[in-house]
Design an enzyme around this catalytic site. Structure first.
Site, PDB file in Angstrom:
ATOM      1  N   ARG A 269      -5.201  -3.724  10.663  1.00 30.90           N
ATOM      2  CA  ARG A 269      -4.810  -3.471  12.048  1.00 30.90           C
ATOM      3  C   ARG A 269      -5.465  -2.221  12.638  1.00 30.90           C
ATOM      4  NH1 ARG A 269       1.618  -5.336  11.708  1.00 30.90           N
ATOM      5  NH2 ARG A 269       1.171  -7.565  12.002  1.00 30.90           N
TER       6      ARG A 269
ATOM      7  N   ARG B  97      15.507 -12.227   4.905  1.00 33.92           N
ATOM      8  CA  ARG B  97      16.411 -11.652   3.903  1.00 33.92           C
ATOM      9  C   ARG B  97      17.691 -12.486   3.812  1.00 33.92           C
ATOM     10  NH1 ARG B  97      13.171  -7.781   5.631  1.00 33.92           N
ATOM     11  NH2 ARG B  97      12.722  -5.920   4.360  1.00 33.92           N
TER      12      ARG B  97
ATOM     13  N   ASP C 164       5.339  -1.608  12.326  1.00 29.38           N
ATOM     14  CA  ASP C 164       5.149  -2.760  13.214  1.00 29.38           C
ATOM     15  C   ASP C 164       5.168  -2.381  14.696  1.00 29.38           C
ATOM     16  OD1 ASP C 164       4.763  -4.539  11.180  1.00 29.38           O
ATOM     17  OD2 ASP C 164       6.810  -5.305  11.165  1.00 29.38           O
TER      18      ASP C 164
ATOM     19  N   ARG D  66       0.813  -9.756  16.249  1.00 28.71           N
ATOM     20  CA  ARG D  66       1.064  -8.504  16.972  1.00 28.71           C
ATOM     21  C   ARG D  66      -0.151  -8.046  17.786  1.00 28.71           C
ATOM     22  NH1 ARG D  66       6.038  -7.848  15.743  1.00 28.71           N
ATOM     23  NH2 ARG D  66       6.813  -8.118  13.617  1.00 28.71           N
TER      24      ARG D  66
ATOM     25  N   SER E 292       7.268  -2.066   1.674  1.00 27.68           N
ATOM     26  CA  SER E 292       8.699  -2.140   1.372  1.00 27.68           C
ATOM     27  C   SER E 292       9.116  -3.551   0.970  1.00 27.68           C
ATOM     28  CB  SER E 292       9.517  -1.695   2.585  1.00 27.68           C
ATOM     29  OG  SER E 292       9.290  -2.561   3.682  1.00 27.68           O
TER      30      SER E 292
END
Length: 414
Positions: free
Chosen positions: A331, A33, A300, A376, A151
């Site tokens: 996932r 960002r 996450d 992850r 998002s």
């Protein structure tokens, strides 16, 4: 010991005398960002303490490039943010990515930009990258978006909204997922001098101009979650994590309160946090649900907490997992497949629920964990090696968010 030379990473860690200090990577979410906002403000300053992860590096490479074609690999955040950024940047651009990226949907964002006066076309398959972007001034206006989408689509539109001719009003319908990431974007836009009005389910951004500032990125709370897991699984020890803030823009700082109930306490210092085991374990009754949690705002963290609960024999029912299906991999399926190798049978319920009631299956002698090109998965399963030897396939995937993870893991004495 950890064998770094093999294709698969062989892990067998000792849980005794864990006493570490770890310098976490900078936040990937904030870094990406910050790079967009820095560019939109035409800032003369470099962003400080940027993440050294793949996603941020491809964004940096794009901004430093003289080309009008960009390959962002597997970086989902970069794909979405750069698509919006390029749509308002005069010129003709093309953006593509890895084979997995070409399977990740982007139609919602493309449709939104096109409806606001932008022009983006698909190069191959409708609804998916690669994209041909004809950058120009975007009129803006009003749109409605399902609050259940990623998002990152919403943040991508928000960041370019001040430069839309008529500004932007987004009405979010239904259940809003990953709200902290939207609030993070709004908070950072405010840091760069832009006002965002977010009331109930409506985001309004008037035409404005970003102001260049010197910006420093904080450390990554998502990366911290694996150290919470390590300490919870080990059952004893102390870990100091540098560079984290209690009043963080990152929703994943919620990991501190989640783990308070599964064995790990957090003390805040001016330099970061100190994790210690607290033995506040939930009463465990196999066959009943001990831990219920909604991950809508912190998807996450889901893999970390799912694997932790299994390894600690804590039955659970977790919801708010709908966005996990469109991440680096599906996932939910990946967790079910790989935890079965460790001897745990997970059940999928409705669209967004995952539960474990204590059901077991035969564990593989030395489980080989597939990572599905998902950073992850590798990091969430690594702490299992405190209990029994495992192997991690394609361990290099951690470079997506935490390039020095295996180095830091080596600090645990064998």
């Amino acid at each position: 010991p950890i064998n770094i030379m093999s294709k698969n990473k062989k892990l067998s860690l000792s849980s005794e005398n864990i006493n570490l200090e770890v310098n976490l990577p900078a936040s990937k979410s904030i870094s990406n960002r910050a790079l967009i906002l820095n560019a939109l403000s035409y800032s003369p300053y470099d962003v400080q303490n940027l993440s050294d992860c793949d996603d941020t590096n491809v964004m940096l490479k794009a901004f430093d490039s003289n080309s009008n074609k960009f390959d962002i690999g597997a970086a989902g955040t970069s794909m979405r943010f750069l698509t919006a950024f390029l749509a308002k940047t005069v010129g003709e651009w093309e953006i593509t990515g890895s084979e997995r990226m070409k399977q990740r949907p982007i139609k919602i964002l493309v449709d939104a930009i096109n409806s606001l006066g932008g022009k983006i076309e698909y190069v191959e398959n409708e609804g998916f990258p690669p994209l041909k972007i004809f950058g120009s001034a975007i009129m803006g206006g009003e749109i409605s978006l399902d609050g259940g989408i990623s998002s990152q689509y919403i943040s991508a539109l928000m960041m370019i909204a001040p430069y839309m001719v008529n500004g932007l009003k987004i009405t979010l319908t239904g259940n809003i997922i990953s709200l902290p990431y939207i609030l993070m974007t709004a908070g950072m836009m405010k840091d760069f001098g832009v006002t965002v009005d977010f009331h109930e389910n409506v985001i309004s951004i008037e035409p404005q101009v970003y102001k260049p500032i010197s910006y420093t990125v904080e450390s990554d709370w998502s990366g911290a979650s694996y150290w919470y897991e390590i300490l919870a699984v080990a059952g004893n020890g102390r870990i100091t994590l540098k560079g984290l803030q209690k009043n963080s823009l990152q929703g994943d700082s919620e990991v501190a309160s989640i783990f308070e109930n599964i064995g790990v306490s957090t003390d805040y210092t001016k330099d970061g946090i100190i994790l210690t085991t607290n033995h506040k374990l939930l009463p465990i009754t196999i066959g009943t649900t001990n831990l219920v949690y909604d991950f809508t705002n912190v998807p996450d963290l889901a893999q970390t907490v799912v694997v932790t609960c299994c390894l600690k024999n804590i039955p659970f029912e977790f919801s708010g997992l709908q966005s996990l299906r469109i991440k680096e991999t599906n996932r939910i399926s990946a967790l079910k497949n790989e935890l079965a190798k460790l001897g745990y049978v997970l059940t999928e319920k409705v669209n967004d629920k995952l539960l474990w009631n204590g059901e077991r299956c035969e564990k593989q002698d030395i489980p080989v964990i597939e990572t599905y090109e998902d950073h992850r998965m590798a990091m969430a399963f690594a702490p299992a090696s405190l209990l029994f030897p495992i192997e991690i396939e394609n361990p290099h995937v951690v470079s997506k968010s935490y390039p020095k993870f295996w180095e830091d893991l080596e600090k645990i004495k064998n």
